[in-house]
Motif scaffolding. Structure first.
Motif, mmCIF file in Angstrom:
data_model
loop_
_atom_site.group_PDB
_atom_site.id
_atom_site.type_symbol
_atom_site.label_atom_id
_atom_site.label_comp_id
_atom_site.label_asym_id
_atom_site.label_seq_id
_atom_site.Cartn_x
_atom_site.Cartn_y
_atom_site.Cartn_z
ATOM 1 N N SER A 23 59.861 33.041 -42.342
ATOM 2 C CA SER A 23 60.463 33.275 -43.654
ATOM 3 C C SER A 23 59.416 33.770 -44.655
ATOM 4 C CB SER A 23 61.115 31.989 -44.171
ATOM 5 O OG SER A 23 62.148 31.563 -43.310
ATOM 6 N N ILE A 24 58.224 33.155 -44.615
ATOM 7 C CA ILE A 24 57.148 33.587 -45.518
ATOM 8 C C ILE A 24 56.755 35.033 -45.227
ATOM 9 C CG2 ILE A 24 54.739 33.188 -46.143
ATOM 10 C CD1 ILE A 24 55.239 30.199 -45.701
ATOM 11 N N SER A 25 56.686 35.379 -43.933
ATOM 12 C CA SER A 25 56.345 36.758 -43.566
ATOM 13 C C SER A 25 57.408 37.737 -44.056
ATOM 14 C CB SER A 25 56.196 36.866 -42.043
ATOM 15 O OG SER A 25 55.208 35.977 -41.561
ATOM 16 N N ALA A 26 58.686 37.368 -43.913
ATOM 17 C CA ALA A 26 59.764 38.238 -44.375
ATOM 18 C C ALA A 26 59.755 38.376 -45.896
ATOM 19 C CB ALA A 26 61.116 37.696 -43.898
ATOM 20 N N ILE A 27 59.476 37.275 -46.599
ATOM 21 C CA ILE A 27 59.395 37.336 -48.058
ATOM 22 C C ILE A 27 58.235 38.227 -48.498
ATOM 23 C CG2 ILE A 27 58.917 35.961 -50.120
ATOM 24 C CD1 ILE A 27 60.452 33.660 -48.771
ATOM 25 N N LEU A 28 57.124 38.151 -47.766
ATOM 26 C CA LEU A 28 55.987 39.027 -48.076
ATOM 27 C C LEU A 28 56.365 40.497 -47.859
ATOM 28 C CD1 LEU A 28 53.039 39.188 -48.914
ATOM 29 C CD2 LEU A 28 52.392 38.888 -46.513
ATOM 30 N N CYS A 29 57.151 40.752 -46.801
ATOM 31 C CA CYS A 29 57.629 42.125 -46.570
ATOM 32 C C CYS A 29 58.543 42.583 -47.708
ATOM 33 C CB CYS A 29 58.376 42.193 -45.242
ATOM 34 S SG CYS A 29 57.312 42.137 -43.782
ATOM 35 N N ILE A 30 59.380 41.675 -48.201
ATOM 36 C CA ILE A 30 60.253 42.012 -49.323
ATOM 37 C C ILE A 30 59.420 42.398 -50.551
ATOM 38 C CG2 ILE A 30 61.918 41.055 -50.967
ATOM 39 C CD1 ILE A 30 63.071 39.398 -48.679
ATOM 40 N N ALA A 31 58.412 41.569 -50.845
ATOM 41 C CA ALA A 31 57.573 41.839 -52.018
ATOM 42 C C ALA A 31 56.831 43.171 -51.882
ATOM 43 C CB ALA A 31 56.579 40.697 -52.209
ATOM 44 N N VAL A 32 56.292 43.435 -50.694
ATOM 45 C CA VAL A 32 55.541 44.678 -50.477
ATOM 46 C C VAL A 32 56.452 45.894 -50.599
ATOM 47 C CG1 VAL A 32 54.324 46.008 -48.721
ATOM 48 C CG2 VAL A 32 53.719 43.620 -49.093
ATOM 49 N N ASN A 33 57.652 45.798 -50.021
ATOM 50 C CA ASN A 33 58.575 46.935 -50.081
ATOM 51 C C ASN A 33 59.099 47.166 -51.499
ATOM 52 O OD1 ASN A 33 59.000 48.098 -47.309
ATOM 53 N ND2 ASN A 33 59.392 45.960 -46.852
ATOM 54 N N ILE A 34 59.304 46.097 -52.245
ATOM 55 C CA ILE A 34 59.716 46.256 -53.644
ATOM 56 C C ILE A 34 58.608 46.947 -54.443
ATOM 57 C CG2 ILE A 34 60.199 45.002 -55.780
ATOM 58 C CD1 ILE A 34 61.742 42.962 -54.136
ATOM 59 N N TRP A 35 57.387 46.514 -54.226
ATOM 60 C CA TRP A 35 56.240 47.124 -54.910
ATOM 61 C C TRP A 35 56.125 48.607 -54.556
ATOM 62 C CZ3 TRP A 35 50.439 45.529 -54.000
ATOM 63 C CH2 TRP A 35 49.638 46.201 -54.922
ATOM 64 N N SER A 36 56.269 48.901 -53.267
ATOM 65 C CA SER A 36 56.174 50.285 -52.830
ATOM 66 C C SER A 36 57.319 51.132 -53.388
ATOM 67 C CB SER A 36 56.165 50.346 -51.303
ATOM 68 O OG SER A 36 56.058 51.661 -50.831
ATOM 69 N N ALA A 37 58.535 50.558 -53.440
ATOM 70 C CA ALA A 37 59.679 51.297 -53.976
ATOM 71 C C ALA A 37 59.489 51.596 -55.460
ATOM 72 C CB ALA A 37 60.963 50.493 -53.756
ATOM 73 N N ILE A 38 58.984 50.629 -56.207
ATOM 74 C CA ILE A 38 58.752 50.849 -57.642
ATOM 75 C C ILE A 38 57.739 51.962 -57.855
ATOM 76 C CG2 ILE A 38 57.774 49.792 -59.717
ATOM 77 C CD1 ILE A 38 59.003 47.135 -58.799
ATOM 78 N N ARG A 39 56.677 51.960 -57.059
ATOM 79 C CA ARG A 39 55.657 53.002 -57.191
ATOM 80 C C ARG A 39 56.232 54.376 -56.822
ATOM 81 N NH1 ARG A 39 50.280 51.137 -57.550
ATOM 82 N NH2 ARG A 39 49.557 53.125 -56.723
ATOM 83 N N SER A 40 57.109 54.395 -55.826
ATOM 84 C CA SER A 40 57.696 55.672 -55.406
ATOM 85 C C SER A 40 58.617 56.233 -56.477
ATOM 86 C CB SER A 40 58.445 55.490 -54.086
ATOM 87 O OG SER A 40 57.565 55.089 -53.058
ATOM 88 N N PHE A 41 59.489 55.364 -57.018
ATOM 89 C CA PHE A 41 60.426 55.830 -58.051
ATOM 90 C C PHE A 41 59.696 56.140 -59.363
ATOM 91 C CE2 PHE A 41 63.688 53.378 -55.557
ATOM 92 C CZ PHE A 41 64.365 54.496 -55.105
#
Length: 203
Positions: free
Chosen positions: A49-67
């Motif tokens: 669960s911690i690994s998946a939450i870390l993936c969520i945080a990283v992908n959100i960060w990456s999406a914000i930077r992309s947009f």
């Protein structure tokens, strides 16, 4: 005669004394040993669960930077999908009945592991080539490889039927806990009846 009378009075006083309450076993808490397999599975589920939450945080960060940068809108959309699927991974680890009911494949460890591997690949895909994104790339690698490792363990454990064994022991633990609760309720009720009987004898 006086002695006998005194003895009789003493005997009567002893007979009039209420009997001592029976020793109840409810004072001793009935404890059942936790199943080692279930303990290990819960710890591993927390790590996943911690690994998946870390993936969520990283992908959100990456999406914000992309947009925000406007240089790769498609990557931002891709990251949004990765966030949604990673969120399902976290829900699957909670083993919420509502999710398992509609996504039956998540009940089986092999299917759950394949989903985790898919999220890990999505998190690791399309790394940024910008030198300023070194921290983001590092976090992407950490999150992706952690979840990838968890997914591989889940797949092999599912092939070895460890998930089936875990569900079987979980049902036994639930039944045992229910039996312990019923026994404690019976012991509590017996104590109440004993106290009521003692009160009536004193009256």
């Amino acid at each position: 005669m006086a002695t006998n009378g005194g003895g009789e009075r003493g005997g009567n006083s002893q007979q009039q004394q209420p009997p001592p309450p029976a020793r109840s076993t409810s004072g001793r808490r009935i404890r059942s040993r936790p199943d080692p397999l279930l303990v290990v599975c819960r710890c591993f589920s927390v790590i996943t669960s911690i690994s998946a939450i870390l993936c969520i945080a990283v992908n959100i960060w990456s999406a914000i930077r992309s947009f925000k940068g406007g240089y790769d809108v498609f990557d931002g959309i891709f990251r949004c999908y990765a966030v949604l699927i990673a969120f399902f991974v976290v829900l699957a680890e909670t083993e919420w009945g509502f999710i398992i009911k509609f996504w039956k494949i998540l009940e089986y460890w092999a299917g759950r592991g394949m989903l985790q591997i898919f999220v890990a690949v999505m998190t690791r895909a399309f790394p940024s080539s910008n030198e300023a994104d070194k921290e983001l790339i590092l976090l992407q690698n950490i999150a992706a490889y952690l979840l990838l490792a968890c997914g591989v363990v889940y797949v092999f454990s599912g092939i070895l039927c460890i998930g089936f064994l875990k569900r079987s022991r979980q049902r036994k633990e639930t039944s045992r806990e229910q039996a312990v609760q019923d026994l404690e309720e019976l012991e509590r009720r017996r104590e109440e009846l004993e106290q009521l009987l003692i009160a009536e004898e004193r009256v």
